[in-house]
Motif scaffolding. Sequence first.
Motif, PDB file in Angstrom:
ATOM      1  N   ASP A  24     -23.369  98.749  24.907  1.00 31.80           N
ATOM      2  CA  ASP A  24     -23.862  98.763  23.583  1.00 31.80           C
ATOM      3  C   ASP A  24     -24.762  99.645  23.247  1.00 31.80           C
ATOM      4  O   ASP A  24     -25.158 100.468  22.209  1.00 31.80           O
ATOM      5  N   ASP A  75     -30.290  98.632  10.865  1.00 34.10           N
ATOM      6  CA  ASP A  75     -29.686  97.434  11.288  1.00 34.10           C
ATOM      7  C   ASP A  75     -28.268  97.896  11.891  1.00 34.10           C
ATOM      8  O   ASP A  75     -27.578  98.535  10.927  1.00 34.10           O
ATOM      9  N   TRP A  76     -27.802  97.704  12.895  1.00 25.41           N
ATOM     10  CA  TRP A  76     -26.430  97.989  13.388  1.00 25.41           C
ATOM     11  C   TRP A  76     -25.279  97.399  12.660  1.00 25.41           C
ATOM     12  O   TRP A  76     -24.437  98.110  11.839  1.00 25.41           O
ATOM     13  N   LYS A  81     -27.138  93.329  19.965  1.00 27.74           N
ATOM     14  CA  LYS A  81     -26.290  93.671  20.875  1.00 27.74           C
ATOM     15  C   LYS A  81     -27.194  94.178  22.197  1.00 27.74           C
ATOM     16  O   LYS A  81     -27.947  95.055  21.765  1.00 27.74           O
ATOM     17  N   GLY A 131     -24.933 102.855  20.624  1.00 22.92           N
ATOM     18  CA  GLY A 131     -26.105 103.202  19.727  1.00 22.92           C
ATOM     19  C   GLY A 131     -26.904 104.492  20.078  1.00 22.92           C
ATOM     20  O   GLY A 131     -27.105 105.079  19.163  1.00 22.92           O
ATOM     21  N   TYR A 156     -34.047 102.020  20.320  1.00 27.11           N
ATOM     22  CA  TYR A 156     -33.053 100.728  20.294  1.00 27.11           C
ATOM     23  C   TYR A 156     -33.726  99.743  20.299  1.00 27.11           C
ATOM     24  O   TYR A 156     -34.471  99.445  21.423  1.00 27.11           O
ATOM     25  N   SER A 163     -24.657 107.589  19.102  1.00 24.65           N
ATOM     26  CA  SER A 163     -24.613 107.775  17.681  1.00 24.65           C
ATOM     27  C   SER A 163     -25.620 108.778  17.146  1.00 24.65           C
ATOM     28  O   SER A 163     -25.530 109.215  16.019  1.00 24.65           O
ATOM     29  N   MET A 173     -32.912 101.925  15.927  1.00 20.96           N
ATOM     30  CA  MET A 173     -31.648 100.994  15.573  1.00 20.96           C
ATOM     31  C   MET A 173     -31.960  99.619  16.094  1.00 20.96           C
ATOM     32  O   MET A 173     -32.703  99.227  17.013  1.00 20.96           O
ATOM     33  N   THR A 198     -30.633  95.872  16.372  1.00 28.20           N
ATOM     34  CA  THR A 198     -29.252  95.057  16.670  1.00 28.20           C
ATOM     35  C   THR A 198     -29.520  93.525  17.654  1.00 28.20           C
ATOM     36  O   THR A 198     -30.533  93.669  18.552  1.00 28.20           O
ATOM     37  N   SER A 227     -22.158 100.443   8.504  1.00 28.59           N
ATOM     38  CA  SER A 227     -22.913 100.141   9.497  1.00 28.59           C
ATOM     39  C   SER A 227     -23.871 100.996  10.154  1.00 28.59           C
ATOM     40  O   SER A 227     -23.909 102.029   9.550  1.00 28.59           O
ATOM     41  N   ILE A 279     -24.768 102.036  12.687  1.00 25.81           N
ATOM     42  CA  ILE A 279     -24.137 103.299  13.587  1.00 25.81           C
ATOM     43  C   ILE A 279     -23.684 104.014  12.823  1.00 25.81           C
ATOM     44  O   ILE A 279     -23.683 105.465  13.018  1.00 25.81           O
TER      45      ILE A 279
END
Length: 227
Positions: A86, A51-52, A81, A90, A98, A93, A77, A79, A58, A60
């Motif tokens: 965003d 989870d972001w 966002k 993500g 995503y 990182s 990831m 999220t 976090s 990230i």
Amino acid sequence: MRILLVDDEEELAEPLQRVLTNQGYVVDSANSGDRGWELAQVGEYDLLILDWMMPEKSGIEICRDLRQKGDSTPVLMLTAKDTLDDRVTGLDSGADDYLVKPFELRELLARVRALLRRVPTAIATTSETARLSYGDLELDRENQLVYRDQVAIALTEREYQLLEYFLLHPNQLLSHEQISQYIWKEGEDLPTSNALAAQIKLLRRKIDRDRQISLINTVYGKGYRFG
């Protein structure tokens, strides 16, 4: 297959863990970033679902710190966002995929299957195809390494595949669909234009660095041209 699920929302994490377990995966879970970071470092996982936004550390930060340590475990990831910036953050990182909340469980399971299918594959090469190049940019397909002006560039798996596709089709107009079908493998849902744009933006940043002219050119409404 072992999965680490790190999410502080119990109402989401608990049913998600049950669903994944019912699918035959061995699932460890953590409800805080710090605990997730501890498990990620000591456990040998095939996939991390992060989870972001979490207390302490976090998703990230977990992903970025693992990549800095040389850990290439696939990361999905989660999220709420969903802006282009965003998505870029993500993916930048080091995340491999995503997924925006709320999501359908079947979509998450499809992404999980796709990421777990990704294993290093040997590429049959000849002296002509083992290396692809354009100007001072070179891609070593046998070792999956990329250099520009003899300086190594670290790319994620999808960034590497994207660059490889461009180098195989220099100076050609490539549509969003053509690019997506090459990068996102069979069984994966094709990405939105925003998701592809995010990948392009990250690849540009890495291979162009401070150069004023980009190798990847946007042809608005049609796609992209490399070179």
